[in-house]
Design a protein around this motif. Structure first.
Motif, PDB file in Angstrom:
ATOM      1  N   ARG A 288     -77.600  36.173 -77.874  1.00  0.00           N
ATOM      2  CA  ARG A 288     -79.044  36.079 -77.617  1.00  0.00           C
ATOM      3  C   ARG A 288     -79.638  37.453 -77.369  1.00  0.00           C
ATOM      4  O   ARG A 288     -80.759  37.741 -77.799  1.00  0.00           O
ATOM      5  CB  ARG A 288     -79.306  35.175 -76.428  1.00  0.00           C
ATOM      6  N   LEU A 289     -78.901  38.315 -76.684  1.00  0.00           N
ATOM      7  CA  LEU A 289     -79.410  39.661 -76.422  1.00  0.00           C
ATOM      8  C   LEU A 289     -79.478  40.494 -77.696  1.00  0.00           C
ATOM      9  O   LEU A 289     -80.320  41.384 -77.815  1.00  0.00           O
ATOM     10  CB  LEU A 289     -78.538  40.362 -75.384  1.00  0.00           C
TER      11      LEU A 289
ATOM     12  N   TYR B 205     -81.734  52.320 -71.664  1.00  0.00           N
ATOM     13  CA  TYR B 205     -81.015  51.204 -72.276  1.00  0.00           C
ATOM     14  C   TYR B 205     -80.810  50.082 -71.264  1.00  0.00           C
ATOM     15  O   TYR B 205     -81.013  48.907 -71.568  1.00  0.00           O
ATOM     16  CB  TYR B 205     -79.668  51.681 -72.826  1.00  0.00           C
ATOM     17  N   GLN B 206     -80.451  50.444 -70.051  1.00  0.00           N
ATOM     18  CA  GLN B 206     -80.230  49.450 -69.005  1.00  0.00           C
ATOM     19  C   GLN B 206     -81.526  48.733 -68.638  1.00  0.00           C
ATOM     20  O   GLN B 206     -81.533  47.519 -68.429  1.00  0.00           O
ATOM     21  CB  GLN B 206     -79.628  50.099 -67.773  1.00  0.00           C
ATOM     22  N   SER B 207     -82.623  49.470 -68.586  1.00  0.00           N
ATOM     23  CA  SER B 207     -83.899  48.819 -68.273  1.00  0.00           C
ATOM     24  C   SER B 207     -84.310  47.874 -69.400  1.00  0.00           C
ATOM     25  O   SER B 207     -84.856  46.796 -69.145  1.00  0.00           O
ATOM     26  CB  SER B 207     -84.984  49.849 -68.001  1.00  0.00           C
TER      27      SER B 207
ATOM     28  N   LEU C 256     -84.408  39.162 -68.617  1.00  0.00           N
ATOM     29  CA  LEU C 256     -85.469  38.457 -67.902  1.00  0.00           C
ATOM     30  C   LEU C 256     -86.276  37.569 -68.846  1.00  0.00           C
ATOM     31  O   LEU C 256     -86.584  36.421 -68.525  1.00  0.00           O
ATOM     32  CB  LEU C 256     -86.383  39.465 -67.211  1.00  0.00           C
ATOM     33  N   ILE C 257     -86.579  38.071 -70.023  1.00  0.00           N
ATOM     34  CA  ILE C 257     -87.325  37.294 -71.008  1.00  0.00           C
ATOM     35  C   ILE C 257     -86.532  36.056 -71.420  1.00  0.00           C
ATOM     36  O   ILE C 257     -87.068  34.950 -71.487  1.00  0.00           O
ATOM     37  CB  ILE C 257     -87.688  38.160 -72.237  1.00  0.00           C
ATOM     38  N   LEU C 258     -85.238  36.234 -71.670  1.00  0.00           N
ATOM     39  CA  LEU C 258     -84.405  35.090 -72.040  1.00  0.00           C
ATOM     40  C   LEU C 258     -84.316  34.083 -70.908  1.00  0.00           C
ATOM     41  O   LEU C 258     -84.360  32.873 -71.133  1.00  0.00           O
ATOM     42  CB  LEU C 258     -82.998  35.565 -72.425  1.00  0.00           C
TER      43      LEU C 258
ATOM     44  N   THR D 261     -85.849  28.761 -68.568  1.00  0.00           N
ATOM     45  CA  THR D 261     -86.273  27.950 -67.431  1.00  0.00           C
ATOM     46  C   THR D 261     -87.555  27.158 -67.724  1.00  0.00           C
ATOM     47  O   THR D 261     -87.789  26.138 -67.097  1.00  0.00           O
ATOM     48  CB  THR D 261     -86.502  28.815 -66.174  1.00  0.00           C
ATOM     49  N   THR D 262     -88.360  27.629 -68.672  1.00  0.00           N
ATOM     50  CA  THR D 262     -89.597  26.920 -68.965  1.00  0.00           C
ATOM     51  C   THR D 262     -89.380  25.765 -69.927  1.00  0.00           C
ATOM     52  O   THR D 262     -90.176  24.853 -69.991  1.00  0.00           O
ATOM     53  CB  THR D 262     -90.664  27.862 -69.563  1.00  0.00           C
TER      54      THR D 262
END
Length: 44
Positions: A8-9, A26-28, A35-37, A42-43
């Motif tokens: 997914r990433l 890169y880490q950010s 967070l987007i995934l 969750t929605t």
């Protein structure tokens, strides 16, 4: 489960090709994509 997360990433182009050469950037980007995934998951 971990492999599915990596797949997914990899949909995020900048993460898949390591667009940002600095580790901090890169880490950010990795955190942002995660967070987007997570928010999408969750929605639904």
């Amino acid at each position: 489960m971990v492999e599915r997360c990596f797949n997914r990433l990899k949909r995020f182009r900048a993460i898949a090709i390591r667009f940002d050469k600095l580790a901090v950037r890169y880490q950010s980007g990795l955190h942002l994509a995660s967070l987007i995934l997570w928010l999408r998951d969750t929605t639904a």
